[in-house]
Design a protein around this motif. Structure first.
Motif, PDB file in Angstrom:
ATOM      1  N   LEU A 106       0.814  -1.218   0.000  1.00 48.97           N
ATOM      2  CA  LEU A 106       0.000   0.000   0.000  1.00 48.97           C
ATOM      3  C   LEU A 106       0.849   1.270   0.000  1.00 48.97           C
ATOM      4  O   LEU A 106       0.307   2.362   0.141  1.00 48.97           O
ATOM      5  CB  LEU A 106      -0.934   0.008   1.216  1.00 48.97           C
ATOM      6  N   ASN A 116       1.902   6.766  -1.228  1.00 46.52           N
ATOM      7  CA  ASN A 116       1.061   6.529  -0.052  1.00 46.52           C
ATOM      8  C   ASN A 116       1.880   5.897   1.074  1.00 46.52           C
ATOM      9  O   ASN A 116       1.417   4.958   1.749  1.00 46.52           O
ATOM     10  CB  ASN A 116      -0.117   5.609  -0.444  1.00 46.52           C
ATOM     11  N   ARG A 135       0.217   5.835   4.275  1.00 47.51           N
ATOM     12  CA  ARG A 135      -1.092   5.156   4.179  1.00 47.51           C
ATOM     13  C   ARG A 135      -2.253   6.091   4.524  1.00 47.51           C
ATOM     14  O   ARG A 135      -3.209   5.729   5.184  1.00 47.51           O
ATOM     15  CB  ARG A 135      -1.122   3.928   5.087  1.00 47.51           C
TER      16      ARG A 135
END
Length: 237
Positions: A163, A222, A225
């Protein structure tokens, strides 16, 4: 097949685009955030799971062993192969010491024996390594399909999702065709209302006849996150 490219997700997008609100969003470009790296780990064959070394939700790094399969009697066979290799190596050392005293045919035989034993040991090492499932990239374990003592067959054993970067998949109206290129910075608005810049990595060279739109892919950093995979966004540039 990843969920992000599955028929289920395609059906959801079709239903969304069929709604009146979606038509307005498509004018600017409707998009979806998805993991760039989303991998299902599997094993070709039928083996018993010896050990699961990670837990659900755990972060893993590329190359880390996440599951071990039972090698049955393979470790013992490997030890025997190593012993035979060491014996062949000692024989070759004696041949070097004897030098000219040893006939060429006997020396060649020992060299051949050493090469065969070395190849057998390497083959066993590769076979043992095949029983270790390793993380293909950094990420988070989001699925563990088997446990210790269960049989792993030709199916996904574990799913690892990275992620740290998200793929922004954008459906852009055909009237904007030709306005995007790789490396270009564009802006999107996420579901939370945040406006962020993303980098274009692909612009579809053709227009979809049915939807009168084309696809643009971009990358959203990201690391913290802050953004959630599976949520929607809108192109605002």
């Amino acid at each position: 097949m990843s969920f992000w490219h599955s028929p289920v997700l395609t059906s959801i997008l079709i239903l969304f685009l069929a709604s009146p609100s979606a038509a307005q969003k498509l004018e600017s470009g409707y998009c979806l955030l998805a993991p760039i790296k989303d991998t299902n780990l599997s094993f070709s064959g039928r083996e018993l799971v010896k050990e699961v070394t990670v837990q659900l939700g755990q972060e893993v790094h590329a190359g880390e062993i996440v599951m071990r399969l039972d090698g049955a009697g393979m470790p013992a066979r490997y030890e025997r192969t190593l012993a035979e290799l060491q014996h062949a190596e000692r024989g070759m050392v004696r041949a070097d010491i004897l030098g000219r005293v040893m006939i060429a045919e006997e020396r060649d035989q020992r060299e051949m024996e050493l090469a065969v034993k070395a190849a057998s040991a390497r083959e066993m090492e590769l076979e043992l390594e095949r029983l270790n499932l390793r993380a293909p990239h950094d990420g988070i374990v989001v699925l563990i399909a088997v446990r210790e003592g269960e049989m792993l067959e030709d199916s996904a054993a574990m799913r690892v999702v990275d992620l740290s970067q998200l793929l922004v998949e954008i459906d852009v109206p055909s009237d904007r065709f030709g306005q995007f290129e790789v490396g270009q910075e564009i802006r999107i608005r996420t579901e939370s209302g945040a406006v962020v810049s993303v980098t274009v990595v692909f612009a579809d060279p053709i227009i979809d006849l049915a939807s009168r739109s084309f696809r643009v892919n971009a990358v959203l950093e990201n690391v913290e996150r802050e953004f959630v995979a599976g949520t929607s966004c809108i192109l605002i540039d």
